[in-house]
Design a protein around this motif. Structure first.
Motif, PDB file in Angstrom:
ATOM      1  N   THR A 198     135.038  -4.833 -45.561  1.00  0.00           N
ATOM      2  CA  THR A 198     134.013  -5.544 -46.320  1.00  0.00           C
ATOM      3  C   THR A 198     133.190  -6.439 -45.402  1.00  0.00           C
ATOM      4  O   THR A 198     131.959  -6.471 -45.500  1.00  0.00           O
ATOM      5  CB  THR A 198     134.661  -6.366 -47.455  1.00  0.00           C
ATOM      6  OG1 THR A 198     135.385  -5.460 -48.300  1.00  0.00           O
ATOM      7  CG2 THR A 198     133.628  -7.113 -48.269  1.00  0.00           C
ATOM      8  N   ASN A 199     133.862  -7.138 -44.499  1.00  0.00           N
ATOM      9  CA  ASN A 199     133.122  -7.972 -43.540  1.00  0.00           C
ATOM     10  C   ASN A 199     132.186  -7.131 -42.683  1.00  0.00           C
ATOM     11  O   ASN A 199     131.040  -7.515 -42.442  1.00  0.00           O
ATOM     12  CB  ASN A 199     134.086  -8.759 -42.651  1.00  0.00           C
ATOM     13  CG  ASN A 199     134.598 -10.000 -43.320  1.00  0.00           C
ATOM     14  OD1 ASN A 199     133.882 -10.671 -44.050  1.00  0.00           O
ATOM     15  ND2 ASN A 199     135.858 -10.314 -43.083  1.00  0.00           N
ATOM     16  N   MET A 245     129.218  -6.190 -44.694  1.00  0.00           N
ATOM     17  CA  MET A 245     128.319  -7.329 -44.894  1.00  0.00           C
ATOM     18  C   MET A 245     127.477  -7.586 -43.644  1.00  0.00           C
ATOM     19  O   MET A 245     126.279  -7.855 -43.747  1.00  0.00           O
ATOM     20  CB  MET A 245     129.116  -8.576 -45.286  1.00  0.00           C
ATOM     21  CG  MET A 245     129.700  -8.481 -46.683  1.00  0.00           C
ATOM     22  SD  MET A 245     130.791  -9.866 -47.082  1.00  0.00           S
ATOM     23  CE  MET A 245     129.608 -11.203 -47.143  1.00  0.00           C
ATOM     24  N   HIS A 305     123.436  -7.461 -43.587  1.00  0.00           N
ATOM     25  CA  HIS A 305     122.601  -8.543 -43.049  1.00  0.00           C
ATOM     26  C   HIS A 305     121.665  -7.995 -41.975  1.00  0.00           C
ATOM     27  O   HIS A 305     120.474  -8.301 -41.959  1.00  0.00           O
ATOM     28  CB  HIS A 305     123.464  -9.661 -42.450  1.00  0.00           C
ATOM     29  CG  HIS A 305     123.990 -10.629 -43.445  1.00  0.00           C
ATOM     30  ND1 HIS A 305     123.182 -11.516 -44.135  1.00  0.00           N
ATOM     31  CD2 HIS A 305     125.255 -10.865 -43.880  1.00  0.00           C
ATOM     32  CE1 HIS A 305     123.921 -12.253 -44.934  1.00  0.00           C
ATOM     33  NE2 HIS A 305     125.187 -11.877 -44.807  1.00  0.00           N
ATOM     34  N   LEU A 361     125.344  -8.675 -51.255  1.00  0.00           N
ATOM     35  CA  LEU A 361     126.071  -9.590 -50.368  1.00  0.00           C
ATOM     36  C   LEU A 361     126.865 -10.614 -51.173  1.00  0.00           C
ATOM     37  O   LEU A 361     128.009 -10.917 -50.844  1.00  0.00           O
ATOM     38  CB  LEU A 361     125.102 -10.293 -49.413  1.00  0.00           C
ATOM     39  CG  LEU A 361     124.557  -9.421 -48.292  1.00  0.00           C
ATOM     40  CD1 LEU A 361     123.379 -10.102 -47.601  1.00  0.00           C
ATOM     41  CD2 LEU A 361     125.657  -9.081 -47.294  1.00  0.00           C
ATOM     42  N   SER A 362     126.275 -11.125 -52.234  1.00  0.00           N
ATOM     43  CA  SER A 362     126.969 -12.083 -53.093  1.00  0.00           C
ATOM     44  C   SER A 362     128.195 -11.432 -53.742  1.00  0.00           C
ATOM     45  O   SER A 362     129.281 -12.023 -53.790  1.00  0.00           O
ATOM     46  CB  SER A 362     126.005 -12.604 -54.155  1.00  0.00           C
ATOM     47  OG  SER A 362     126.656 -13.492 -55.016  1.00  0.00           O
ATOM     48  N   GLU A 406     129.904  -8.929 -52.592  1.00  0.00           N
ATOM     49  CA  GLU A 406     130.903  -8.680 -51.554  1.00  0.00           C
ATOM     50  C   GLU A 406     131.656  -9.962 -51.191  1.00  0.00           C
ATOM     51  O   GLU A 406     132.862  -9.924 -50.959  1.00  0.00           O
ATOM     52  CB  GLU A 406     130.254  -8.073 -50.307  1.00  0.00           C
ATOM     53  CG  GLU A 406     129.659  -6.688 -50.542  1.00  0.00           C
ATOM     54  CD  GLU A 406     130.698  -5.655 -50.937  1.00  0.00           C
ATOM     55  OE1 GLU A 406     131.325  -5.082 -50.030  1.00  0.00           O
ATOM     56  OE2 GLU A 406     130.880  -5.423 -52.148  1.00  0.00           O
ATOM     57  N   ARG A 407     130.956 -11.098 -51.175  1.00  0.00           N
ATOM     58  CA  ARG A 407     131.639 -12.385 -50.914  1.00  0.00           C
ATOM     59  C   ARG A 407     132.649 -12.680 -52.024  1.00  0.00           C
ATOM     60  O   ARG A 407     133.761 -13.132 -51.757  1.00  0.00           O
ATOM     61  CB  ARG A 407     130.620 -13.515 -50.780  1.00  0.00           C
ATOM     62  CG  ARG A 407     129.928 -13.560 -49.424  1.00  0.00           C
ATOM     63  CD  ARG A 407     129.064 -14.796 -49.248  1.00  0.00           C
ATOM     64  NE  ARG A 407     127.851 -14.778 -50.041  1.00  0.00           N
ATOM     65  CZ  ARG A 407     126.707 -14.185 -49.684  1.00  0.00           C
ATOM     66  NH1 ARG A 407     126.614 -13.569 -48.535  1.00  0.00           N
ATOM     67  NH2 ARG A 407     125.653 -14.233 -50.463  1.00  0.00           N
ATOM     68  N   GLU A 408     132.264 -12.425 -53.260  1.00  0.00           N
ATOM     69  CA  GLU A 408     133.172 -12.637 -54.388  1.00  0.00           C
ATOM     70  C   GLU A 408     134.371 -11.697 -54.313  1.00  0.00           C
ATOM     71  O   GLU A 408     135.504 -12.098 -54.610  1.00  0.00           O
ATOM     72  CB  GLU A 408     132.425 -12.440 -55.707  1.00  0.00           C
ATOM     73  CG  GLU A 408     131.399 -13.523 -55.969  1.00  0.00           C
ATOM     74  CD  GLU A 408     130.487 -13.208 -57.147  1.00  0.00           C
ATOM     75  OE1 GLU A 408     130.723 -12.185 -57.852  1.00  0.00           O
ATOM     76  OE2 GLU A 408     129.522 -13.959 -57.342  1.00  0.00           O
ATOM     77  N   LEU A 449     135.673 -10.488 -51.546  1.00  0.00           N
ATOM     78  CA  LEU A 449     136.539 -11.048 -50.502  1.00  0.00           C
ATOM     79  C   LEU A 449     137.386 -12.186 -51.049  1.00  0.00           C
ATOM     80  O   LEU A 449     138.572 -12.284 -50.747  1.00  0.00           O
ATOM     81  CB  LEU A 449     135.715 -11.547 -49.312  1.00  0.00           C
ATOM     82  CG  LEU A 449     135.292 -10.510 -48.293  1.00  0.00           C
ATOM     83  CD1 LEU A 449     134.368 -11.132 -47.260  1.00  0.00           C
ATOM     84  CD2 LEU A 449     136.491  -9.877 -47.624  1.00  0.00           C
ATOM     85  N   ASP A 450     136.777 -13.036 -51.858  1.00  0.00           N
ATOM     86  CA  ASP A 450     137.523 -14.151 -52.450  1.00  0.00           C
ATOM     87  C   ASP A 450     138.664 -13.648 -53.337  1.00  0.00           C
ATOM     88  O   ASP A 450     139.713 -14.285 -53.431  1.00  0.00           O
ATOM     89  CB  ASP A 450     136.593 -15.044 -53.272  1.00  0.00           C
ATOM     90  CG  ASP A 450     135.656 -15.883 -52.416  1.00  0.00           C
ATOM     91  OD1 ASP A 450     135.908 -16.014 -51.196  1.00  0.00           O
ATOM     92  OD2 ASP A 450     134.664 -16.394 -52.964  1.00  0.00           O
ATOM     93  N   THR A 457     141.490 -11.851 -50.696  1.00  0.00           N
ATOM     94  CA  THR A 457     142.159 -12.640 -49.652  1.00  0.00           C
ATOM     95  C   THR A 457     143.483 -13.241 -50.097  1.00  0.00           C
ATOM     96  O   THR A 457     144.355 -13.436 -49.249  1.00  0.00           O
ATOM     97  CB  THR A 457     141.222 -13.705 -49.050  1.00  0.00           C
ATOM     98  OG1 THR A 457     140.687 -14.515 -50.094  1.00  0.00           O
ATOM     99  CG2 THR A 457     140.111 -13.071 -48.246  1.00  0.00           C
TER     100      THR A 457
END
Length: 150
Positions: free
Chosen positions: A107-108, A111, A115, A136-137, A139-141, A143-144, A147
């Motif tokens: 995922t990183n 992202m 970018h 991107l938003s 994908e950040r969610e 990851l949260d 993790t």
């Protein structure tokens, strides 16, 4: 890491192609990983994320069709590499932590590529840029959510 190809002169085509590739690699990676994951809450996250990627691929295909474009099946090297890494990790035992780590790393990477794609293609419609930012938003969610399994 395979980089996004910026070879066409059309930034909209570049962004759509790059996003499609990103979603295809993600969906394929999850499909390769799912048989190795037994932890039900993590499996649920993986299924949900794969469905998101598949829906996004359909949306990108629709957007491409509007400009008489078809997705190129690129990213085969990245997809095969992901499958090989997953198979190798599975041979030593796929724990939920290992699976989550693989997904977080992928995922990183996706992202970073997104970018890069948006930064290298400045002349795109605001709606397409907003679409990229929304991905991107999301994908950040994601990851949260994964993790805690690390």
């Amino acid at each position: 890491m395979e980089t996004i190809d910026h070879t066409t002169g059309n930034p909209v085509e570049n962004v759509l192609s790059g996003m499609y590739k990103n979603f295809a690699v993600g969906a394929d990676s999850i499909s390769a990983l799912l048989p190795e994951v037994e932890h039900m809450p993590l499996r649920r996250e993986l299924f949900t994320q794969r469905e998101y990627y598949r829906e996004q691929m359909q949306d990108i295909r629709r957007q491409m069709a509007e400009i008489w474009m078809e997705p190129r099946e690129s990213g085969k090297a990245a997809r095969e590499c992901s499958k090989m890494i997953i198979r190798m990790k599975a041979k030593t035992g796929m724990t939920e932590a290992k699976a989550a780590k693989l997904m977080a790393e992928g995922t990183n990477m996706g992202m970073v590529q997104l970018h890069e794609l948006l930064n290298h293609n400045q002349n795109i419609p605001d709606e397409l840029r907003a679409q990229g930012e929304a991905v991107l938003s999301h994908e950040r969610e994601y990851l949260d959510r994964i993790t805690p399994y690390l």
